[in-house]
Design a protein around this motif. Structure first.
Motif, PDB file in Angstrom:
ATOM      1  N   SER A  26      45.119   8.917  16.837  1.00 53.17           N
ATOM      2  CA  SER A  26      43.832   9.026  17.541  1.00 53.17           C
ATOM      3  C   SER A  26      44.046   9.631  18.931  1.00 53.17           C
ATOM      4  CB  SER A  26      43.170   7.652  17.664  1.00 53.17           C
ATOM      5  OG  SER A  26      41.891   7.789  18.247  1.00 53.17           O
ATOM      6  N   CYS A  50      36.598   0.940  22.016  1.00 54.72           N
ATOM      7  CA  CYS A  50      37.786   1.601  22.604  1.00 54.72           C
ATOM      8  C   CYS A  50      39.086   1.200  21.925  1.00 54.72           C
ATOM      9  CB  CYS A  50      37.876   1.289  24.096  1.00 54.72           C
ATOM     10  SG  CYS A  50      38.113  -0.472  24.462  1.00 54.72           S
ATOM     11  N   ALA A  54      42.882   4.559  23.110  1.00 60.76           N
ATOM     12  CA  ALA A  54      43.339   5.940  22.885  1.00 60.76           C
ATOM     13  C   ALA A  54      42.433   6.954  23.584  1.00 60.76           C
ATOM     14  CB  ALA A  54      43.386   6.226  21.378  1.00 60.76           C
ATOM     15  N   PRO A  73      34.837  -5.207  20.426  1.00 61.25           N
ATOM     16  CA  PRO A  73      34.664  -6.630  20.089  1.00 61.25           C
ATOM     17  C   PRO A  73      35.986  -7.387  19.957  1.00 61.25           C
ATOM     18  CG  PRO A  73      33.743  -5.206  18.362  1.00 61.25           C
ATOM     19  CD  PRO A  73      34.458  -4.320  19.322  1.00 61.25           C
ATOM     20  N   SER A  74      37.099  -6.685  19.759  1.00 56.80           N
ATOM     21  CA  SER A  74      38.373  -7.372  19.506  1.00 56.80           C
ATOM     22  C   SER A  74      39.052  -7.785  20.811  1.00 56.80           C
ATOM     23  CB  SER A  74      39.297  -6.432  18.714  1.00 56.80           C
ATOM     24  OG  SER A  74      40.635  -6.874  18.827  1.00 56.80           O
ATOM     25  N   PHE A  77      42.559  -6.264  21.148  1.00 54.90           N
ATOM     26  CA  PHE A  77      42.583  -4.844  21.525  1.00 54.90           C
ATOM     27  C   PHE A  77      42.190  -4.671  22.993  1.00 54.90           C
ATOM     28  CE2 PHE A  77      42.207  -2.349  17.254  1.00 54.90           C
ATOM     29  CZ  PHE A  77      43.363  -2.966  16.813  1.00 54.90           C
ATOM     30  N   ARG A  98      26.534  -2.169  18.823  1.00 58.66           N
ATOM     31  CA  ARG A  98      25.112  -2.322  18.481  1.00 58.66           C
ATOM     32  C   ARG A  98      24.314  -2.970  19.590  1.00 58.66           C
ATOM     33  NH1 ARG A  98      26.398  -5.506  13.130  1.00 58.66           N
ATOM     34  NH2 ARG A  98      28.158  -6.038  14.479  1.00 58.66           N
ATOM     35  N   LEU A 114      36.698   6.910  16.070  1.00 52.27           N
ATOM     36  CA  LEU A 114      37.103   6.208  14.849  1.00 52.27           C
ATOM     37  C   LEU A 114      36.450   4.840  14.687  1.00 52.27           C
ATOM     38  CD1 LEU A 114      40.964   6.960  15.061  1.00 52.27           C
ATOM     39  CD2 LEU A 114      39.171   8.369  14.016  1.00 52.27           C
ATOM     40  N   VAL A 115      35.203   4.724  15.122  1.00 50.27           N
ATOM     41  CA  VAL A 115      34.529   3.419  15.129  1.00 50.27           C
ATOM     42  C   VAL A 115      33.311   3.394  14.206  1.00 50.27           C
ATOM     43  CG1 VAL A 115      33.263   1.776  16.589  1.00 50.27           C
ATOM     44  CG2 VAL A 115      35.271   2.953  17.490  1.00 50.27           C
ATOM     45  N   PHE A 118      32.867   1.682  10.851  1.00 51.56           N
ATOM     46  CA  PHE A 118      33.119   0.240  10.761  1.00 51.56           C
ATOM     47  C   PHE A 118      31.932  -0.597  11.249  1.00 51.56           C
ATOM     48  CE2 PHE A 118      37.448   2.032  11.126  1.00 51.56           C
ATOM     49  CZ  PHE A 118      37.928   1.599   9.896  1.00 51.56           C
ATOM     50  N   VAL A 119      30.935   0.063  11.824  1.00 43.37           N
ATOM     51  CA  VAL A 119      29.786  -0.665  12.372  1.00 43.37           C
ATOM     52  C   VAL A 119      28.760  -0.824  11.258  1.00 43.37           C
ATOM     53  CG1 VAL A 119      27.998  -0.671  14.136  1.00 43.37           C
ATOM     54  CG2 VAL A 119      30.225   0.355  14.637  1.00 43.37           C
TER      55      VAL A 119
HETATM   56  C1  LIG Z   1      40.136   2.471  14.009  1.00 45.33           C
HETATM   57  S1  LIG Z   1      39.862   1.506  15.440  1.00 45.33           S
HETATM   58  C2  LIG Z   1      39.555   2.756  16.682  1.00 45.33           C
HETATM   59  C3  LIG Z   1      39.980   2.326  18.057  1.00 45.33           C
HETATM   60  C4  LIG Z   1      40.040   3.423  19.123  1.00 45.33           C
HETATM   61  N1  LIG Z   1      38.723   3.883  19.503  1.00 45.33           N
HETATM   62  C5  LIG Z   1      40.897   4.563  18.686  1.00 45.33           C
HETATM   63  O1  LIG Z   1      40.411   5.696  18.619  1.00 45.33           O
HETATM   64  O2  LIG Z   1      42.088   4.333  18.427  1.00 45.33           O
HETATM   65  C6  LIG Z   1      38.269   0.835  15.134  1.00 45.33           C
HETATM   66  C7  LIG Z   1      37.724   0.037  16.289  1.00 45.33           C
HETATM   67  O3  LIG Z   1      36.354  -0.243  16.073  1.00 45.33           O
HETATM   68  C8  LIG Z   1      36.100  -1.494  16.651  1.00 45.33           C
HETATM   69  N2  LIG Z   1      34.822  -1.987  16.107  1.00 45.33           N
HETATM   70  C9  LIG Z   1      34.581  -2.489  14.881  1.00 45.33           C
HETATM   71  N3  LIG Z   1      33.288  -2.872  14.789  1.00 45.33           N
HETATM   72  C10 LIG Z   1      32.715  -2.576  15.980  1.00 45.33           C
HETATM   73  C11 LIG Z   1      31.404  -2.730  16.525  1.00 45.33           C
HETATM   74  N4  LIG Z   1      30.413  -3.287  15.797  1.00 45.33           N
HETATM   75  N5  LIG Z   1      31.179  -2.331  17.796  1.00 45.33           N
HETATM   76  C12 LIG Z   1      32.176  -1.766  18.532  1.00 45.33           C
HETATM   77  N6  LIG Z   1      33.430  -1.596  18.062  1.00 45.33           N
HETATM   78  C13 LIG Z   1      33.691  -1.992  16.817  1.00 45.33           C
HETATM   79  C14 LIG Z   1      37.312  -2.319  16.276  1.00 45.33           C
HETATM   80  O4  LIG Z   1      37.439  -3.500  17.027  1.00 45.33           O
HETATM   81  C15 LIG Z   1      38.419  -1.302  16.525  1.00 45.33           C
HETATM   82  O5  LIG Z   1      38.883  -1.359  17.847  1.00 45.33           O
END
Ligand SMILES: C[S@@+](CC[C@H](N)C(=O)[O-])C[C@H]1O[C@@H](n2cnc3c(N)ncnc32)[C@H](O)[C@@H]1O
Length: 269
Positions: A26, A50, A54, A73-74, A77, A98, A114-115, A118-119
């Motif tokens: 990333s 974030c 990255a 949220p983590s 992280f 959200r 990359l987020v 997953f939302v």
């Molecule tokens: C694949 S990682 C990407 C992290 C970073 N942005 C990168 O590019 O390496 C996915 C990230 O999405 C975050 N995430 C998952 N659900 C989320 C949500 N509802 N709102 C914000 N972040 C979320 C996770 O906690 C995780 O840090």
């Protein structure tokens, strides 16, 4: 909205295992992405989701931001990102894309890496990103091309599905249809953003040997490693050997793949 326990927090906990799996790739995409955005110095930036930092770190290094905020949220992280970015004066907060804890119109650039896939409610996340962007400011993000050019994961799932039909439902290429230019454009236009544009960003992912490719899948964190560690030892060994046989291993043992991300940008009117 409360941060979703059992949602992002359960799936993403350790920056140390995330970095060798995806974080380092990333970071390469983030550089290309910021070159594409070509933003002037002295702007206010927000990185939504974030992770280990990255993209936020690339903003700090390359864009001379006036303000840099980053949320995820983590807790694990955010701690990791705070250790790497705290010195750069970044504001790091636990929050969900959200429900961004910022007033409307506070940022010149609202970005995310990359987020989105997953939302659970993607239109809501994009609407939130647009809400906190200033009029004339930009919202932009990237996601992996899971169905095609993100080869290190594509090859993993192709091998998994060939051995186990149950893996088909977990394959990120099938699970994340939003990760294509058309749906990304539709989401941005649906959020009222103007001048929407998309592009592919390809980065090289080179592994010294098969073990460097395979070991991150043993962490259990994120969808493919989670599937890998849900298998019994015998099934996992079969998957490992199928992958070893199908990857393009060079005479020196190296494996050179490519990772493609789809990026999208749009302006708040
Ligand atoms: C694949 S990682 C990407 C992290 C970073 N942005 C990168 O590019 O390496 C996915 C990230 O999405 C975050 N995430 C998952 N659900 C989320 C949500 N509802 N709102 C914000 N972040 C979320 C996770 O906690 C995780 O840090």
């Amino acid at each position: 909205m409360a941060i979703m326990a059992g949602d992002a927090e359960d799936r993403w906990w350790s920056g140390d295992v995330y970095e060798p799996y995806v974080g380092r790739w990333s970071r390469l995409v983030a550089r290309e992405f910021l070159t594409w955005l070509d933003a002037p110095a002295g702007l206010d930036w927000l990185d939504a989701g974030c992770g280990t930092g990255a993209l936020a770190e690339a903003v700090a290094e390359r864009c001379a931001p006036k303000r840099l905020a980053a949320v995820d949220p983590s807790a694990g992280f955010i701690d990791f990102a705070r250790r790497r970015l705290g010195g750069a004066g970044a504001e790091l907060l636990r929050a969900d894309a959200r429900d961004l804890p910022f007033a409307a119109g506070g940022f010149d650039r609202v970005v995310s890496g990359l987020v989105l896939n997953f939302v659970p409610d993607q239109p809501r996340a994009v609407a939130e990103m647009a809400r906190v962007a200033r009029p004339g400011g930009e919202v932009a993000l990237y996601v992996w091309d899971y169905a095609g050019g993100m080869e290190l994961m594509r090859r993993f799932w192709d091998a998994a599905v060939a051995l186990d039909p149950n893996a088909r439902a977990l394959d990120e290429g099938a699970r994340f249809p939003v990760c294509r230019p058309g749906p990304l454009r539709g989401l941005f236009e649906g959020a009222g953003l103007d001048g929407v544009d998309t592009r592919a960003i390809d980065v090289p992912t080179a592994f010294r040997d098969f073990d460097e490719y395979w070991t991150p899948f043993l962490s259990g964190q994120a969808p493919a490693p989670g599937y890998c560690m849900s298998l019994g030892e015998e099934a996992r060994a079969a998957l490992r050997e199928r992958l070893r046989a199908s990857l393009p291993v060079r005479p020196d043992g190296g494996i050179h793949l490519t990772a493609r991300a789809w990026a999208v940008r749009g302006r708040r009117g």
